[in-house]
Design a protein around this motif. Sequence first.
Motif, short mmCIF file in Angstrom:
data_model
loop_
_atom_site.label_atom_id
_atom_site.label_comp_id
_atom_site.label_asym_id
_atom_site.label_seq_id
_atom_site.Cartn_x
_atom_site.Cartn_y
_atom_site.Cartn_z
N PRO A 15 0.81 -1.23 0.00
CA PRO A 15 0.00 0.00 0.00
C PRO A 15 0.84 1.27 0.00
CG PRO A 15 0.04 -0.98 2.19
CD PRO A 15 0.74 -1.95 1.28
N ASN A 16 2.16 1.16 0.07
CA ASN A 16 3.01 2.35 0.19
C ASN A 16 3.65 2.78 -1.13
OD1 ASN A 16 2.70 2.49 3.09
ND2 ASN A 16 4.06 0.71 3.21
N ASN A 17 3.28 2.16 -2.24
CA ASN A 17 3.91 2.51 -3.52
C ASN A 17 2.91 2.99 -4.56
OD1 ASN A 17 2.56 0.17 -4.16
ND2 ASN A 17 4.35 -0.96 -4.91
N GLN A 18 1.78 3.52 -4.10
CA GLN A 18 0.70 3.87 -5.03
C GLN A 18 1.10 5.03 -5.95
OE1 GLN A 18 -1.00 1.51 -4.75
NE2 GLN A 18 -2.39 1.34 -3.01
N PRO A 19 0.66 4.97 -7.22
CA PRO A 19 0.88 6.12 -8.10
C PRO A 19 0.13 7.34 -7.57
CG PRO A 19 -0.61 4.52 -9.11
CD PRO A 19 -0.07 3.87 -7.88
N ASN A 20 0.66 8.52 -7.89
CA ASN A 20 0.00 9.75 -7.46
C ASN A 20 -0.77 10.38 -8.61
OD1 ASN A 20 1.98 10.98 -9.07
ND2 ASN A 20 3.34 11.32 -7.32
N SER A 69 14.89 -4.87 -8.74
CA SER A 69 15.33 -5.93 -7.84
C SER A 69 14.15 -6.79 -7.38
CB SER A 69 16.03 -5.32 -6.62
OG SER A 69 17.20 -4.62 -7.02
N LEU A 70 13.01 -6.15 -7.14
CA LEU A 70 11.84 -6.93 -6.73
C LEU A 70 11.37 -7.84 -7.87
CD1 LEU A 70 9.91 -7.45 -4.39
CD2 LEU A 70 8.40 -5.68 -5.33
N ASP A 96 0.69 -4.40 -8.06
CA ASP A 96 2.15 -4.29 -8.07
C ASP A 96 2.80 -5.67 -8.05
OD1 ASP A 96 1.89 -5.11 -5.37
OD2 ASP A 96 1.81 -3.04 -4.68
N LEU A 97 4.13 -5.69 -8.06
CA LEU A 97 4.86 -6.95 -8.09
C LEU A 97 4.73 -7.73 -6.79
CD1 LEU A 97 8.17 -5.94 -9.92
CD2 LEU A 97 6.08 -6.93 -10.89
N GLN A 98 4.70 -7.03 -5.66
CA GLN A 98 4.54 -7.73 -4.40
C GLN A 98 3.23 -8.49 -4.38
OE1 GLN A 98 6.97 -7.99 -1.91
NE2 GLN A 98 5.57 -9.65 -1.37
N GLY A 99 2.21 -7.91 -4.97
CA GLY A 99 0.93 -8.61 -5.06
C GLY A 99 1.03 -9.90 -5.84
N VAL A 100 1.81 -9.89 -6.91
CA VAL A 100 2.01 -11.12 -7.69
C VAL A 100 2.77 -12.15 -6.87
CG1 VAL A 100 3.00 -12.12 -9.78
CG2 VAL A 100 1.97 -9.83 -9.86
N ILE A 101 3.84 -11.71 -6.22
CA ILE A 101 4.63 -12.64 -5.39
C ILE A 101 3.75 -13.29 -4.33
CG2 ILE A 101 6.50 -12.77 -3.69
CD1 ILE A 101 7.91 -10.52 -5.29
N ASP A 102 2.88 -12.48 -3.71
CA ASP A 102 2.00 -12.99 -2.66
C ASP A 102 1.04 -14.06 -3.19
OD1 ASP A 102 3.20 -11.21 -0.96
OD2 ASP A 102 1.55 -9.75 -1.00
N LYS A 103 0.76 -14.07 -4.51
CA LYS A 103 -0.23 -14.98 -5.07
C LYS A 103 0.38 -16.04 -6.00
CE LYS A 103 -3.95 -13.77 -3.02
NZ LYS A 103 -4.67 -14.77 -2.18
N LEU A 104 1.69 -16.23 -5.94
CA LEU A 104 2.30 -17.28 -6.76
C LEU A 104 1.79 -18.66 -6.36
CD1 LEU A 104 6.00 -16.03 -7.04
CD2 LEU A 104 4.26 -16.05 -8.85
N ASP A 105 1.55 -18.88 -5.08
CA ASP A 105 1.03 -20.18 -4.64
C ASP A 105 -0.39 -20.40 -5.16
OD1 ASP A 105 3.35 -20.95 -3.33
OD2 ASP A 105 2.72 -20.06 -1.42
N TYR A 106 -1.16 -19.33 -5.27
CA TYR A 106 -2.50 -19.43 -5.86
C TYR A 106 -2.40 -19.96 -7.29
CZ TYR A 106 -6.77 -17.74 -8.20
OH TYR A 106 -7.92 -17.62 -8.96
N PRO A 166 8.91 -1.06 -4.39
CA PRO A 166 8.68 -0.50 -3.05
C PRO A 166 9.10 0.95 -2.85
CG PRO A 166 10.65 -1.87 -3.04
CD PRO A 166 10.07 -1.99 -4.41
N ASP A 167 9.84 1.56 -3.80
CA ASP A 167 10.38 2.90 -3.56
C ASP A 167 10.30 3.74 -4.83
OD1 ASP A 167 11.67 5.13 -2.59
OD2 ASP A 167 13.67 4.21 -2.56
N PRO A 168 9.11 4.19 -5.22
CA PRO A 168 8.96 4.96 -6.46
C PRO A 168 9.86 6.19 -6.54
CG PRO A 168 6.81 4.29 -5.64
CD PRO A 168 7.80 3.95 -4.57
N GLU A 169 9.94 6.97 -5.47
CA GLU A 169 10.73 8.20 -5.50
C GLU A 169 12.21 7.89 -5.65
OE1 GLU A 169 9.87 10.76 -2.24
OE2 GLU A 169 7.73 10.97 -2.75
N GLY A 170 12.68 6.88 -4.92
CA GLY A 170 14.08 6.50 -5.04
C GLY A 170 14.42 5.98 -6.42
N ASP A 171 13.49 5.26 -7.03
CA ASP A 171 13.72 4.73 -8.38
C ASP A 171 13.84 5.86 -9.39
OD1 ASP A 171 13.57 2.29 -7.20
OD2 ASP A 171 11.78 1.59 -8.27
N VAL A 172 12.99 6.88 -9.26
CA VAL A 172 13.07 8.01 -10.18
C VAL A 172 14.41 8.72 -10.04
CG1 VAL A 172 12.09 10.27 -10.73
CG2 VAL A 172 10.57 8.33 -10.28
N ALA A 173 14.90 8.85 -8.83
CA ALA A 173 16.21 9.47 -8.62
C ALA A 173 17.30 8.66 -9.33
CB ALA A 173 16.51 9.58 -7.13
#
Length: 594
Positions: A56-61, A180-181, A106-116, A153-160
Amino acid sequence: MKRTLIAIACIFSSVFLWSCAKPDKPDEKATYNAPEWAEGIVWYQIFPERFRDGDPNNQPNRERARGPEGWEITDWTQDWYKRDQWEKDHTDDFYDIVRERRYGGDLQGVIDKLDYLKDLGVGAIYFNPVFDAQSMHKYDASYYHHIDRNFGPDPEGDVAQFESEDPGNPSTWTWTSADSLFLTLIDEAHKRDLKVVIDGVWNHTGTEFWAFQDLVKNQKNSQYKDWYIVNAFDDPATPDTNEFDYEGWWGFKGLPVFQEQNGTLMDPIREHIFAVTKRWMDPNGDGDPSDGVDGWRLDVAEEVGKEFWMEWHGLVHEINPEAITVAEIWTDKAREFIHADMFTSVMNYRFAYAAKDFLIDDKITTDEFVRRLEQVQKDYPEGAGHVLQNLMDSHDTARLASFTVNQGIEYEGESHPRDGFKVRKPDESERQIQRLVAAFQFTWQGAPMIYYGTEAGMWGADDPDDRKPMVWEDMDYEPETHHPFEEDRPADNNNFDSDLYRYYQSLAELRNSEPALSKGSASILAHDPEMKWVFFERVFEGGKILVILNRSDNSRVLDISEWVNKSDIRDLLSGDRFSVTDIPINPISARILK
């Protein structure tokens, strides 16, 4: 990416040469070879922004979504056609604003559902574009060598990090948090024996693509002026007039098209794409591709020169001889692209056309249905039939469930509520048609592909209604009661359909456990245009599976003793046993027999 207005309405020097040498032109006498892992595998297509929000911390603005005043993330479980206040304030037309929505997948959502996915029986994932792009669908890339900033996980850092690189010089490229994710996702998928295939869009970019931005800024002085098809540069002598003009994909300026020469992309573009290809196929650069993607799906493949494709495939197979490449080609022109020197497979829309016309719409005879299936088999090299990506719906079509509600609608046309397309949920009789289609999809030769959520009961018209957020069992969804044009409609429960899921799961389990279904030959044994049934066999190394499809509204009893030297036979789905002279089959249903 489909060639329609709807599908893209949402998109409003010296170049550093990569040290990888241009691959030799492939041997014209090479033999077609598909990777064994892809034979009959079950595919699952993921549209990342709409699959699962795991962070929930990487939402587009608002700025990234280009939303109007008051814009905010849309709630995952709300009624699709219900508009938030910011949408109402902007326009009265649902379709004028819906593409500015973001749900936060996002990608974390996919990782969380790989077992599904593993539990469902999936063996390979096809991702719609994951590279950094402004739109929710990502076919308008800003960078090919970075994963979308809001998928990590870090949109602002990625843009930098983007801004610290020279994107034209691969030696300056770094790995962002999203990159990396994504590599973690590949690793987690591979641990579960899931293959990962990503979308490559080598025909066009978005207007935010780094090279195009340089062209806009520097015009004829840009190092990248030869990357795009420029019709006119801006004249600095006329500051009040912008004469800059370029070719957009099918005329749409939001997707500037790359320039080709002699059937291939211009050298610097080609070298950039080669660098990107190696980056994602062999991330460590150590010659071991096991930590990279397992292949590519290539957008609008027939709109890129064949010379380029041969050169690019030379590189792909050099990096990983077991990689698969899948062309997006909707017509029988695909047969020109599937051979040893080019693509392994194709999104088999011809399969979907035939299945829809017979099994859903009941508008062609069994003769025509069989003719089309056999023609596809004839059109491709030996062995290709096992890896054709047999889909029924995708991000470019209405959903399978909605085709059953709107029978007779053309596969590529009129599948939109503006044209009277019914937006309601399928009833039980329509779901039965979906089950019949699924049974055929999982028993015919090729590799069946599930579009995310089809197995969970999702329905929807063409783009954008085919891109609703995924329905999950652990979420409670609002009933669908709204209509895009404020028309009356029934209140439809929109929660996860466990019964339908289990049906798809059982089909996938059969597919994965019976070599005849995944690797066997496919032959039509008999069919009846009047009675509307088709009978075929799948055979592999002495093992045989027999399948009966009944499109009729009437029950049938068939005698198949001519093809079976046993006295009785078992239905693999129900477990029931029958005499081979007396096989009952219900209306709109299938028997899978052994």
